[in-house]
Design a protein around this motif. Structure first.
Motif, mmCIF file in Angstrom:
data_model
loop_
_atom_site.group_PDB
_atom_site.id
_atom_site.type_symbol
_atom_site.label_atom_id
_atom_site.label_comp_id
_atom_site.label_asym_id
_atom_site.label_seq_id
_atom_site.Cartn_x
_atom_site.Cartn_y
_atom_site.Cartn_z
ATOM 1 N N TRP A 1 0.845 -1.193 0.000
ATOM 2 C CA TRP A 1 0.000 0.000 0.000
ATOM 3 C C TRP A 1 0.877 1.238 0.000
ATOM 4 O O TRP A 1 2.081 1.176 0.212
ATOM 5 N N GLY A 2 0.235 2.382 -0.242
ATOM 6 C CA GLY A 2 0.986 3.626 -0.264
ATOM 7 C C GLY A 2 0.072 4.813 -0.471
ATOM 8 O O GLY A 2 -1.154 4.680 -0.407
ATOM 9 N N THR A 3 0.674 5.958 -0.712
ATOM 10 C CA THR A 3 -0.102 7.188 -0.816
ATOM 11 C C THR A 3 0.287 7.931 -2.094
ATOM 12 O O THR A 3 1.201 7.527 -2.793
ATOM 13 N N VAL A 4 -0.431 9.031 -2.378
ATOM 14 C CA VAL A 4 -0.027 9.946 -3.443
ATOM 15 C C VAL A 4 0.476 11.204 -2.756
ATOM 16 O O VAL A 4 -0.170 11.700 -1.822
ATOM 17 N N ASN B 1 -4.794 10.575 -1.592
ATOM 18 C CA ASN B 1 -5.322 9.245 -1.861
ATOM 19 C C ASN B 1 -4.432 8.198 -1.204
ATOM 20 O O ASN B 1 -3.223 8.369 -1.103
ATOM 21 N N VAL B 2 -5.048 7.138 -0.723
ATOM 22 C CA VAL B 2 -4.271 5.988 -0.279
ATOM 23 C C VAL B 2 -4.626 4.835 -1.203
ATOM 24 O O VAL B 2 -5.776 4.623 -1.530
ATOM 25 N N VAL C 1 -9.561 6.344 -0.112
ATOM 26 C CA VAL C 1 -9.405 5.340 -1.170
ATOM 27 C C VAL C 1 -10.266 5.790 -2.335
ATOM 28 O O VAL C 1 -11.318 6.389 -2.144
ATOM 29 N N TYR C 2 -9.813 5.540 -3.573
ATOM 30 C CA TYR C 2 -10.622 5.909 -4.735
ATOM 31 C C TYR C 2 -11.876 5.060 -4.814
ATOM 32 O O TYR C 2 -11.825 3.841 -4.663
ATOM 33 N N ASP C 3 -13.007 5.719 -5.107
ATOM 34 C CA ASP C 3 -14.217 4.976 -5.452
ATOM 35 C C ASP C 3 -14.053 4.448 -6.862
ATOM 36 O O ASP C 3 -13.351 5.040 -7.673
ATOM 37 N N ASN C 4 -14.746 3.351 -7.132
ATOM 38 C CA ASN C 4 -14.747 2.871 -8.507
ATOM 39 C C ASN C 4 -15.780 3.670 -9.286
ATOM 40 O O ASN C 4 -16.971 3.552 -9.051
ATOM 41 N N PHE C 5 -15.321 4.494 -10.226
ATOM 42 C CA PHE C 5 -16.251 5.317 -11.007
ATOM 43 C C PHE C 5 -16.901 4.496 -12.109
ATOM 44 O O PHE C 5 -16.313 3.560 -12.629
#
Lengths: 269, 356, 267
Positions: B138-141, B260-261, B333-337
């Motif tokens: 895992w990581g970040t921006v 974002n993670v 966390v990004y939502d799935n668009f």
């Protein structure tokens, strides 16, 4: 006149220097202790040792060469047929249509070719792997072979064929003894271009590869996310030197043969 | 004609010889009759020694194949034609694949080592209850920058990037979601905001950043930043680790507005022929010692709480890459668009790029 | 007789065209009529005529034109000089050899060579021209593209030059033609076929170049190829990607028609 000579030698020299500059740059850093292309901190053979211990990588290289050689060979055969077909097509419109169709694969971006081949192969039930990659490489190499062979055919004077036929030569004989020898340089050029396309391709191969089969460029691209290791540079250096050696040996051995032949009055090389 | 024949025969002989070499090379690493486990992962994203260890321990033959983007991997899985037993997609791709019924549920009973994963990283929005995926890294921006090149100034927020003194100093990563996300964050919106008005505002804001941008690049930022091509880069933390490894002058910061993670996760795709082996492999990779070894090799942050104990102090105490809970709470966390929303993000990014 | 000839050669070739050209082409055309949600529509075609894509199309064509022009400018004299060399076949192979090194690696090498503090930059600084941004500009993009395409242009030109009957050239000289006139009226027209195939082999792929736009131009140049790549791999909007591809194919047909009509032959 002398001045002109020097000028043209200089020009050629420049072209070659520029062509080889990035390659020497890559080779230089393959000996870098720091393991990057930023600062040269010291000389090492570590990256070469890493290449030789990575069996998976070596197997991929071997597979890449097999696909490249086989696909170039087959696409050259197919491409020569194609060039002959276009050359012998009478109507100007048909000719142009065939040529346009021929060139479509060259203009189509790799992703589209890759994606559509993937759909095609799954429709046909061809298992992804060596065969699918081979077929794809043959498919996208054919147009360049045609483009290399066609100008040769067009230079051939029609009277040559007519004369041969008047002498009672059979169709196959005309092809083998008159046409093919005349277009041989084009065939060689086509073969080498096909080899180049095959070795270079990433996107198309990516889509049609599977079941553990992979080629070098697919591997290099997917490694880029982690930053390219200098062992890839080392590998490229090795490949480059080996190819160079093959070219030199090939050239000087065939030239030697040609000389002997010429002395004995045989056809020139 | 003779020359052509010689050429033809030579090529065929070489091909034959090479096939023998190839057969020998692939044959020597495996035992005949062993069941295979096909892994589909990013290139160079696992310690090869662990694969060898797994093969030895469980008697499988591991076939390792690589991809270079989530989307390319998805196309491959969708089309079928080749079967993979284990894939490593990122977070949003997990929910996308789940929604398209491309993943098989993981039997958690077969993966007892799941208990080693930090509870912060379980049960996340992209895969509630971890039915289909187990976090791998895992990581970040965030922002990587070289204080020396900036005369010692410190960057702590997204909005710092708009400072006029950073003219022509920024390398952005070529990814729509990250850059539009940065714009949204800088206006204190969520990275998952899809409000049209907010997006329009974001585009205006991003356009103002143009004079500061040197280039929009991909993986090559790992080559560019250490050699001081530019002072600032917006990128993923995993890349930052490698960049700082090469040039310790640089440092990494997670901007204070939030960010974002991301997670790369192990999952079993539909059509897997060796589900049992895949689960054994997941469990094997979750073993604390193995996970630590892998984390040291790859350099990304491991979600494995037990593995962190085995990591060198210098790595595990680095808050920039192992941020504490207080910090991760600010991250999303990004939502799935859906496809149209995704397309809108990309069109916006394209327009931004065209003007840069 | 002739007809039979044609037929035999056509069979394998047409089979190849059918499977690997017409089928993918039909698929591209089919996809281009579906919008992102999978509904049949002409929306993609309307979208192509919005300023974003038009601008992109114009700049792609412009860059492809420059790239082809400069490639020809370097390749023609190189091919010509090569034909006068002693071991010319060897030199020709040495021209092709660099293309066998992976393009991504070469691009990385160029990033190193052209970047700030790189050798080229340092050289410029020492020569007094001063440091300037070389990487991430349109000109570095054209330069590296020319670099990649040169072998593909040299080969066909070399082939046609080699078969050039030297007696024509001598005859022209004997008739008192100047070197330039000989080149313009004899050599160049006789090698036009090679120049044409070379230009086709460069211009068409140059329209759809994609990776270099990011690696060397830092996305300051965006070609149609880049957009297709993104639509297929990132947005997953295969419809729009296919639509752009349709326009690329049309552009290719136009180029070939122009070449075929002999617009170069006027002189």
């Amino acid at each position: 006149m002398v001045k002109k000579r020097i000028g043209s030698t200089l020009f050629l020299l420049c072209v070659f220097v520029v062509l080889y500059l990035p390659i020497f740059y890559l080779m230089f850093y393959s000996f870098n202790k720091a393991g990057n292309m930023t600062h040269f901190t010291g000389f090492t053979f570590d990256w070469y040792k890493e290449v030789f211990s990575d069996k998976r990588l070596i197997a991929i290289v071997v597979d890449t060469v097999i696909v490249a050689l086989l696909s170039s060979l087959l696409s050259t055969v197919l491409g020569v047929f194609g060039a002959l077909a276009i050359y012998l097509t009478k109507g100007r419109h048909y000719k142009n249509m065939l040529l346009s169709l021929n060139n479509i694969l060259m203009v189509s971006p790799d992703v589209i070719i890759g994606a559509s081949f993937l759909i095609l192969f799954t429709l046909l039930g061809i298992k992804l792997g060596f065969i699918s990659v081979l077929l794809a490489h043959i498919a996208f190499s054919v147009p360049i072979v045609v483009l290399m062979v066609l100008p040769k055919l067009q230079e051939m004077s029609p009277t040559l064929i007519d004369a041969a036929r008047d002498l009672g030569a059979k169709r196959l004989d005309v092809l083998l003894k008159v046409v093919i020898p005349f277009i041989t340089p084009g065939i060689f050029a086509g073969f080498f271009m096909a080899l180049t396309y095959s070795l270079d391709d990433f996107a198309v191969t990516f889509f049609v590869t599977g079941n553990g089969f992979s080629t070098l460029s697919v591997e290099i691209y997917s490694r880029a996310r982690q930053g390219i290791s200098m062992s890839v540079n080392a590998l490229s250096t090795l490949i480059f030197l080996i190819t160079l050696a093959i070219v030199l040996v090939y050239y000087f051995s065939t030239r030697g043969m040609g000389k002997v032949k010429q002395l004995s009055g045989g056809e020139d090389a | 004609m003779k020359k052509l024949m010689i050429m033809l025969i030579a090529v065929l002989v070489i091909v034959l010889a090479l096939s023998l070499v190839s057969a020998k090379l692939t044959g020597s690493t495996t035992k005949a009759g062993a069941k295979t486990l096909t892994i589909y992962n990013w290139g160079d994203y696992i310690d090869p020694a662990l694969i060898a260890k797994f093969e030895k321990q469980y008697g499988y033959r591991v076939v390792y194949q690589t991809f270079d983007s989530n989307e390319a991997m998805l196309t491959k899985i969708q089309q079928g034609g080749t079967s993979f037993d284990l894939v490593v997609p990122s977070d949003y791709m997990i929910s996308k694949m789940r929604d398209e019924h491309l993943l098989l549920p993981i039997n958690s009973k077969k993966v007892p080592n799941l208990k080693n994963i930090d509870s912060r990283f379980l049960n996340l929005s992209f895969d509630p209850a971890n039915h289909y995926s187990v976090p791998y890294f895992w990581g970040t921006v965030g922002i990587v920058y070289n204080p020396k090149m900036l005369g010692g100034s410190k960057i702590t927020s997204w909005n710092d990037l708009w400072n006029k003194k950073y003219r022509n100093q920024i390398l952005l990563v070529d990814s729509a979601r990250e850059i539009v996300g940065m714009g949204l964050n800088s206006l204190h919106y969520s990275v998952n905001d899809t409000n049209k008005k907010h997006l329009k505002q974001t585009l205006q804001k991003l356009k103002k950043l143009t004079p500061n941008i040197k280039a929009i690049v991909g993986d090559e930022n790992k080559l560019l930043l250490p050699r001081r091509e530019a002072a600032i880069g917006v990128l993923w933390s995993g890349d930052a680790v490698e960049i700082m490894d090469e040039n310790p002058e640089l440092t990494y910061v997670i901007p204070k507005e939030g960010s974002n993670v991301w997670f790369d996760n192990m999952a079993i795709p539909k059509g897997a022929t060796n589900k049992k082996g895949a689960e054994q492999f997941i469990n094997f990779m979750l073993d604390p010692k193995n996970a630590a070894k892998n984390a040291e090799y790859v350099g990304y942050a491991t979600p494995n709480r037990e593995a962190i104990r085995y990591l060198p102090k210098k790595i595990k105490n680095d808050k920039r890459f192992y941020p504490d809970k207080k910090l991760t709470d600010r991250l999303e966390v990004y939502d799935n668009f859906s496809k149209p929303v995704n397309a809108r993000f990309n069109e916006l990014f394209l327009e931004f790029k065209m003007n840069h | 007789m002739t007809k039979k000839w044609t037929n035999t050669y056509l069979i394998p070739y047409v089979l190849w065209i059918g499977l690997f050209v017409v089928a993918p082409l039909a698929m591209v055309l089919y996809y281009s009529f579906f919008d992102i949600q999978g509904h049949f529509s002409f929306e993609n075609y309307l979208r192509f005529f919005t300023p974003i894509y038009l601008k992109m199309a114009i700049s792609s064509i412009g860059y492809a034109f420059f790239i082809t022009f400069f490639t020809l400018l370097v390749a023609y004299p190189t091919a010509y000089l090569l034909t006068r060399m002693k071991n010319r076949r060897l030199w020709l192979m040495l021209i092709i050899l660099p293309t066998w090194i992976n393009i991504l690696l070469k691009a990385y090498a160029f990033i190193g060579l052209l970047g700030t503090y790189g050798p080229v930059d340092t050289l410029l600084a020492m020569s007094g021209a001063g440091r300037r941004q070389i990487l991430f500009t349109g000109s570095s993009f054209v330069f590296v593209s020319v670099y990649l395409f040169i072998p593909f242009m040299i080969l066909p030109i070399y082939n046609s030059l080699e078969k050039l009957n030297s007696s024509f050239v001598e005859a022209a000289y004997d008739l008192g033609a100047s070197a330039w006139a000989t080149f313009r009226r004899v050599i160049f027209p006789l090698t036009l076929e090679g120049v044409k195939s070379g230009c086709q082999a460069v211009f068409i792929p140059a329209l759809s170049l994609f990776m270099l736009t990011r690696l060397i131009a830092g996305n300051r140049v965006i070609t149609l190829g880049t957009a297709i790549e993104e639509h297929f791999l990132v947005t997953q909007d295969w419809g729009m990607g296919s639509t752009i591809a349709v326009f690329l194919i049309l552009a290719m047909v136009v180029v070939m028609a122009l070449m075929g009509k002999g617009w170069l032959k006027r002189w």
